[in-house]
Motif scaffolding. Structure first.
Motif, PDB file in Angstrom:
ATOM      1  N   ALA A 303      68.053  58.781  84.426  1.00 55.50           N
ATOM      2  CA  ALA A 303      68.528  57.546  83.952  1.00 55.50           C
ATOM      3  C   ALA A 303      67.275  56.657  83.272  1.00 55.50           C
ATOM      4  CB  ALA A 303      69.102  56.958  85.258  1.00 55.50           C
ATOM      5  N   LEU A 304      67.843  55.704  82.662  1.00 54.02           N
ATOM      6  CA  LEU A 304      66.731  54.902  82.156  1.00 54.02           C
ATOM      7  C   LEU A 304      66.898  53.552  82.896  1.00 54.02           C
ATOM      8  CD1 LEU A 304      66.788  55.421  78.204  1.00 54.02           C
ATOM      9  CD2 LEU A 304      65.128  56.486  79.963  1.00 54.02           C
ATOM     10  N   THR A 305      66.104  53.305  83.728  1.00 51.70           N
ATOM     11  CA  THR A 305      66.404  51.828  84.450  1.00 51.70           C
ATOM     12  C   THR A 305      65.706  50.667  84.286  1.00 51.70           C
ATOM     13  OG1 THR A 305      66.419  53.323  86.523  1.00 51.70           O
ATOM     14  CG2 THR A 305      66.430  51.404  87.217  1.00 51.70           C
ATOM     15  N   GLU A 306      66.372  49.451  84.070  1.00 49.79           N
ATOM     16  CA  GLU A 306      65.977  48.250  83.652  1.00 49.79           C
ATOM     17  C   GLU A 306      65.117  47.907  84.864  1.00 49.79           C
ATOM     18  OE1 GLU A 306      66.422  46.600  80.786  1.00 49.79           O
ATOM     19  OE2 GLU A 306      68.141  47.718  79.848  1.00 49.79           O
ATOM     20  N   THR A 307      63.717  47.386  84.656  1.00 48.15           N
ATOM     21  CA  THR A 307      62.969  46.820  85.551  1.00 48.15           C
ATOM     22  C   THR A 307      63.450  45.536  85.764  1.00 48.15           C
ATOM     23  OG1 THR A 307      61.288  46.011  83.953  1.00 48.15           O
ATOM     24  CG2 THR A 307      61.096  48.274  84.998  1.00 48.15           C
ATOM     25  N   LYS A 308      64.109  44.579  85.145  1.00 46.17           N
ATOM     26  CA  LYS A 308      64.330  43.233  85.152  1.00 46.17           C
ATOM     27  C   LYS A 308      65.294  43.051  86.472  1.00 46.17           C
ATOM     28  CE  LYS A 308      68.474  42.963  82.404  1.00 46.17           C
ATOM     29  NZ  LYS A 308      69.142  42.577  80.967  1.00 46.17           N
ATOM     30  N   ASP A 309      65.841  43.988  87.033  1.00 48.00           N
ATOM     31  CA  ASP A 309      66.812  43.785  88.102  1.00 48.00           C
ATOM     32  C   ASP A 309      65.963  43.547  89.432  1.00 48.00           C
ATOM     33  OD1 ASP A 309      69.078  43.627  86.346  1.00 48.00           O
ATOM     34  OD2 ASP A 309      69.190  45.714  86.593  1.00 48.00           O
ATOM     35  N   TYR A 310      64.604  44.094  89.309  1.00 53.34           N
ATOM     36  CA  TYR A 310      63.819  44.355  90.581  1.00 53.34           C
ATOM     37  C   TYR A 310      62.902  43.162  90.699  1.00 53.34           C
ATOM     38  CZ  TYR A 310      65.938  48.915  90.751  1.00 53.34           C
ATOM     39  OH  TYR A 310      66.824  49.933  90.862  1.00 53.34           O
ATOM     40  N   GLY A 311      62.929  42.161  89.836  1.00 52.63           N
ATOM     41  CA  GLY A 311      61.914  40.882  89.873  1.00 52.63           C
ATOM     42  C   GLY A 311      60.570  41.326  89.548  1.00 52.63           C
ATOM     43  N   VAL A 312      59.948  40.681  90.155  1.00 54.16           N
ATOM     44  CA  VAL A 312      58.334  40.677  89.972  1.00 54.16           C
ATOM     45  C   VAL A 312      57.469  40.932  91.533  1.00 54.16           C
ATOM     46  CG1 VAL A 312      56.133  39.644  89.444  1.00 54.16           C
ATOM     47  CG2 VAL A 312      58.182  39.313  87.908  1.00 54.16           C
ATOM     48  N   SER A 313      56.660  41.953  91.515  1.00 53.95           N
ATOM     49  CA  SER A 313      56.089  42.249  92.809  1.00 53.95           C
ATOM     50  C   SER A 313      55.156  41.180  93.119  1.00 53.95           C
ATOM     51  CB  SER A 313      55.292  43.279  92.789  1.00 53.95           C
ATOM     52  OG  SER A 313      54.543  43.795  93.746  1.00 53.95           O
ATOM     53  N   GLU A 314      55.368  40.588  93.954  1.00 55.72           N
ATOM     54  CA  GLU A 314      54.295  39.255  94.558  1.00 55.72           C
ATOM     55  C   GLU A 314      53.084  39.915  95.089  1.00 55.72           C
ATOM     56  OE1 GLU A 314      54.709  36.188  93.838  1.00 55.72           O
ATOM     57  OE2 GLU A 314      56.562  36.756  93.084  1.00 55.72           O
ATOM     58  N   ASP A 315      53.157  41.095  95.595  1.00 53.34           N
ATOM     59  CA  ASP A 315      51.773  41.758  95.980  1.00 53.34           C
ATOM     60  C   ASP A 315      50.980  42.078  94.792  1.00 53.34           C
ATOM     61  OD1 ASP A 315      52.812  41.822  98.655  1.00 53.34           O
ATOM     62  OD2 ASP A 315      53.476  43.922  98.429  1.00 53.34           O
ATOM     63  N   PHE A 316      51.622  42.415  93.685  1.00 52.62           N
ATOM     64  CA  PHE A 316      50.912  42.762  92.486  1.00 52.62           C
ATOM     65  C   PHE A 316      49.985  41.455  91.980  1.00 52.62           C
ATOM     66  CE2 PHE A 316      50.168  43.265  88.084  1.00 52.62           C
ATOM     67  CZ  PHE A 316      49.700  44.748  87.865  1.00 52.62           C
ATOM     68  N   ILE A 317      50.947  40.482  91.880  1.00 58.93           N
ATOM     69  CA  ILE A 317      50.528  39.237  91.150  1.00 58.93           C
ATOM     70  C   ILE A 317      49.441  38.801  92.117  1.00 58.93           C
ATOM     71  CG2 ILE A 317      51.102  36.865  90.624  1.00 58.93           C
ATOM     72  CD1 ILE A 317      52.150  39.044  88.781  1.00 58.93           C
ATOM     73  N   LYS A 318      49.538  38.539  93.480  1.00 59.32           N
ATOM     74  CA  LYS A 318      48.516  38.002  94.223  1.00 59.32           C
ATOM     75  C   LYS A 318      47.112  38.908  94.114  1.00 59.32           C
ATOM     76  CE  LYS A 318      47.626  36.780  99.157  1.00 59.32           C
ATOM     77  NZ  LYS A 318      48.199  36.629 100.475  1.00 59.32           N
ATOM     78  N   HIS A 319      47.324  40.075  94.129  1.00 62.42           N
ATOM     79  CA  HIS A 319      46.198  40.903  94.252  1.00 62.42           C
ATOM     80  C   HIS A 319      45.343  41.015  92.960  1.00 62.42           C
ATOM     81  CE1 HIS A 319      44.082  44.643  95.737  1.00 62.42           C
ATOM     82  NE2 HIS A 319      43.921  44.884  94.527  1.00 62.42           N
ATOM     83  N   PHE A 320      45.874  40.787  91.729  1.00 59.44           N
ATOM     84  CA  PHE A 320      45.376  40.672  90.682  1.00 59.44           C
ATOM     85  C   PHE A 320      45.259  39.380  90.036  1.00 59.44           C
ATOM     86  CE2 PHE A 320      46.803  45.074  90.804  1.00 59.44           C
ATOM     87  CZ  PHE A 320      45.406  45.814  90.654  1.00 59.44           C
ATOM     88  N   ALA A 321      45.207  38.425  90.571  1.00 57.77           N
ATOM     89  CA  ALA A 321      45.308  36.935  90.216  1.00 57.77           C
ATOM     90  C   ALA A 321      43.679  36.579  89.684  1.00 57.77           C
ATOM     91  CB  ALA A 321      45.437  36.167  91.330  1.00 57.77           C
ATOM     92  N   PRO A 322      42.713  37.017  90.314  1.00 55.34           N
ATOM     93  CA  PRO A 322      41.343  36.809  89.836  1.00 55.34           C
ATOM     94  C   PRO A 322      41.214  37.444  88.122  1.00 55.34           C
ATOM     95  CG  PRO A 322      41.085  37.581  92.029  1.00 55.34           C
ATOM     96  CD  PRO A 322      42.567  37.531  91.508  1.00 55.34           C
TER      97      PRO A 322
END
Length: 581
Positions: A303-322
Motif C-alpha cells: 500500500a502507499l500510505t499517507e503520512t498526514k494522517d499520523y501527525g508529527v512526531s513530537e519526539d523527533f521535533i524536540k530531539h532535533f530542535a537545536p
C-alpha cells in the motif's frame, strides 16, 4: 500404571503436535525515498509548514512499531542529501557536527539506506561523511571502486527477524556520468543494474539462502538509454528479468507506483514507489508460514500510505530542535534586494525576468557569449523586497557547477531545437495547445504533472536574438537572427557558452542527442568549471550588487504571435489557474 502410561502418551502427543505446528511470522516493510532534505515538517525556502517530512514518517513508524516491534524494517532509498537548506547546511556549512541526515535516520531506527544520484551530487567528501555517520549500512551494489574493483558501499544487507532471513540489495541508476562532473565521484564507476543484479542474486541465493529478497533501487520504472550507454530507470526490467526478488522498492522518478508484475520465472513481484518528500511511504505487509524452520507460504501485500494522517512526531521535533534553529539562522540572512517579484510561470511562454536573471548572472560570471538555462523548479517565485539565503534555493534548486563550454553555432541551435521539441506542441490550428502537455496529470509527480517532459530540460538562450515558430515541424522551429548586440550569428563559429554542469555533462541529452556531441567528447568541450555550486556564486553576486532589478531581456519569442499569445493565455490558465495581473 496403564492410566499413567496413557497420560504420558497424551503429553508426548501434545508436545509432538505443538512442535509440528506451523509458525507464522509477520513483517512490516516501510520505504522512504527522495526525501530531498525534508527532515522537518517545515519548508525553509518558502518559510511555512510543509507536507510530508521525516518527522511525519516517524509518527507513522512509531504507531506501526507498537504492533510489529522489531519486525518493522525501515528502509531509505536515497536522494536525502539535497533539496531543503537543512541538507545544504550540513553538507557544506557545518561540516564538523554529525550530519543531520544521518542523525535523523539513526534516531528513527532505519535498517538500511541506499545511494541516490543527488547524494552523489554532493561530492565524495560529503556523501562518504554522511555514510560514515549512519549507524546502518548504506547500500550500493553497482557503485564500484575503480582501483580495487570492489563495491564502494556494501552491496546487500542480511536481516534476521523471528527465524526469517531477509536480504536487501541496493542499487543506483548508472546514468550518473551523464549528469554529474567526474570530480564529484572520482575513483568510482556505476555498473548496469541488471548485470549487477544477476551477479549478486546468484551470490545471495548460494551463500545466504534467504527467505525474502528485497531490491531497493534508486531508479524509476520507465527504462531508457542515456548517453548512448547507460540504462536509466531500469527497476521494473530488473524485477522482471532477474528472478529472486519478492519486492522491488523504487525511487528517483518522484512518481507513485503500486503494482505486481510477473517475472520471467512466473513469480509475482511487488513493485512500489512512494514518490518524494515523505508525503507517502511504501508500506508492505509480509506474512510467512514456516514449518521446521522453512518457509512454506509467503503472502505479500502493498500500500502507499499517507503520512498526514499520523501527525508529527513530537519526539523527533524536540530531539532535533537545536539543528532546526541553526538552519533557520542560516537561511534568514539577508543578501540583497529585488525591485520586482519574479516567477517561473512566465518562463514557459517567452522571455522572463526569472530565467533571464540567471542568464545575466551566468554571462557576467563567466564572460561567455551565450547562456543556456531552464526553469529548475516547476512553479516558484521570489517576492520583491529583501532577499534572503532561503530565496536562493528558489532561484536555483540544484547544486550544479557552472561550466563554460565551446559549442558551434549549429550545436547551440540544435540543442535549442531539442529543448523546444520537449517543451512545445506543434500547433496546427489557433485552438491547439502551445505547450506539450499530458492528457492526464500524473499523481505524485507535481514537479511535472502537466508537462509531458521535465521542465528542467526546457533551455532557453540569452546572448542571441531568435524566434521559435511552433507551427513548424520538429528540428525546424528555431531561427537565430543575430547575436544580442546585433552582430551576425554564424553556424560555423565556435562560441563560449555558459551552462550548468548537469547540462554540460549530457543531462537531458540536449548536447548529445540534440547537438550531436558524443558523450565522451563533452568533457573536452569544457573550458572552465567553477569549484563551488552555482548557487554559491549567485549569492555572492547578489550580495555584491545589493539591489537587483530583474527584467525580461526580450531576446526570444514564440511565433506566429496571433496564435501563440492567445494559446499562451489558455495554457497558463490550464497550468496555474488564472493569469497573473
Amino acid at each position: 500404571m496403564k492410566r499413567a502410561y496413557f497420560f504420558l502418551g497424551c503429553i508426548f502427543f501434545l508436545i509432538g503436535a505443538l512442535s509440528a505446528q506451523d509458525k507464522i511470522v509477520k513483517l512490516k516493510i516501510i520505504e522512504t525515498s527522495d526525501i530531498h532534505g525534508n527532515y522537518y515538517p517545515y519548508d525553509f525556502i518558502l518559510r511555512h509548514e510543509a507536507e510530508g517530512s521525516l518527522a511525519r514518517v516517524y509518527a507513522l513508524v512509531q504507531k506501526e512499531r507498537e504492533v510489529y516491534k522489531d519486525n518493522l524494517l525501515l528502509l531509505d532509498n536515497g536522494d536525502i542529501l539535497q533539496g531543503q537548506p537543512c541538507a545544504y547546511y550540513y553538507n557544506y556549512i557545518d561540516t564538523v557536527s554529525p550530519h543531520l541526515a544521518a542523525e535523523t535516520l539513526n534516531f528513527m531506527g532505519y535498517s538500511t539506506g541506499n545511494m541516490g544520484n543527488h547524494d552523489v551530487e554532493t561530492g565524495r567528501a560529503v556523501f562518504d561523511r554522511w555514510a560514515d555517520d549512519c549507524k546502518f549500512p548504506v547500500l550500493g551494489a553497482n557503485i564500484i571502486d575503480t582501483t580495487t574493483g570492489k563495491t564502494h558501499f556494501k552491496p546487500y544487507e542480511v536481516l534476521e527477524r523471528d527465524g526469517v532471513k531477509i536480504v536487501v540489495l541496493g542499487m543506483i541508476t548508472p546514468a550518473i556520468p551523464v549528469w554529474l562532473s567526474e570530480n564529484l565521484w572520482s575513483g568510482l564507476r556505476f555498473d548496469d543494474m541488471e548485470e549487477t543484479a544477476r551477479k549478486w542474486m546468484k551470490i545471495i541465493r548460494e551463500q545466504e539462502k534467504p527467505d525474502l529478497v528485497i531490491g531497493i533501487f534508486h531508479a524509476g520504472q520507465d527504462a531508457l538509454l542515456m548517453g548512448g550507454k547507460y540504462r536509466e530507470n531500469a527497476s521494473v526490467e530488473v524485477a522482471r528479468n532477474v528472478p529472486g526478488f519478492d519486492i522491488v522498492l523504487m525511487g528517483h522518478d518522484h512518481a507513485r507506483e503500486l503494482k505486481k508484475i510477473k517475472n520471467i520465472a512466473g513469480d509475482s513481484v511487488l513493485i512500489m514507489d512512494p514518490a518524494s518528500k515523505g508525503i507517502v511511504v511504501a508500506n508492505a505487509d509480509v506474512t510467512l508460514k514456516l514449518r521446521d524452520g522453512k518457509v512454506i507460504d509467503k503472502q505479500i501485500h502493498g500500500a502507499l500510505t499517507e503520512t498526514k494522517d499520523y501527525g508529527v512526531s513530537e519526539d523527533f521535533i524536540k530531539h532535533f530542535a537545536p539543528q532546526f534553529d541553526a538552519v533557520q539562522d542560516f537561511v534568514s540572512k539577508k543578501i540583497g534586494c529585488f525591485t520586482e517579484t519574479i516567477s517561473t510561470r512566465p518562463a514557459y511562454f517567452g522571455s522572463s525576468a526569472f530565467i533571464d536573471l540567471i542568464h545575466t548572472l551566468q554571462l557576467e560570471i563567466t564572460g561567455a557569449e551565450i547562456s543556456l538555462s531552464a526553469p529548475l523548479s516547476y512553479d516558484t517565485e521570489i517576492s520583491k523586497g529583501d532577499v534572503f539565503v532561503s530565496d536562493m534555493f528558489n532561484l536555483y534548486k540544484y547544486e550544479n557547477m557552472l561550466y563554460t563550454m565551446k559549442l558551434s553555432g549549429k550545436e547551440v541551435k540544435d540543442a535549442l531545437e531539442m529543448s523546444y521539441d520537449l517543451w512545445t506542441n506543434r500547433m496546427k490550428s489557433p485552438d491547439d495547445h502551445l505547450l506539450l502537455l499530458r492528457k492526464t496529470r500524473r499523481e505524485g509527480a507535481n514537479d511535472r504533472a502537466s508537462f509531458q517532459n521535465f521542465s528542467f530540460n526546457f533551455d532557453s538562450a540569452a546572448g542571441i536574438i531568435y524566434t521559435v515558430d511552433v507551427t513548424k515541424p520538429s528540428r525546424e522551429k528555431v531561427t537565430i537572427i543575430s547575436m544580442a548586440d546585433g552582430t551576425p550569428f554564424s553556424m560555423d563559429k565556435m562560441y563560449r557558452v555558459a551552462l550548468n554542469s548537469y547540462r554540460g555533462n549530457g543531462g537531458g541529452e540536449l548536447l548529445t542527442k540534440g547537438a550531436g556531441i558524443s558523450q565522451d567528447e563533452l568533457k573536452d568541450r569544457i573550458l572552465f568549471s567553477t569549484d563551488k555550486d552555482l548557487r554559491y556564486y549567485l549569492m555572492q553576486y547578489i550580495e555584491k550588487k545589493g539591489v537587483i532589478e530583474p527584467h525580461a531581456l526580450g531576446q526570444w519569442k514564440f511565433i506566429p504571435e496571433e496564435w501563440t499569445v492567445p494559446a499562451a493565455k489558455r495554457d497558463y490558465e490550464y497550468l496555474f489557474g488564472k493569469v497573473e495581473k
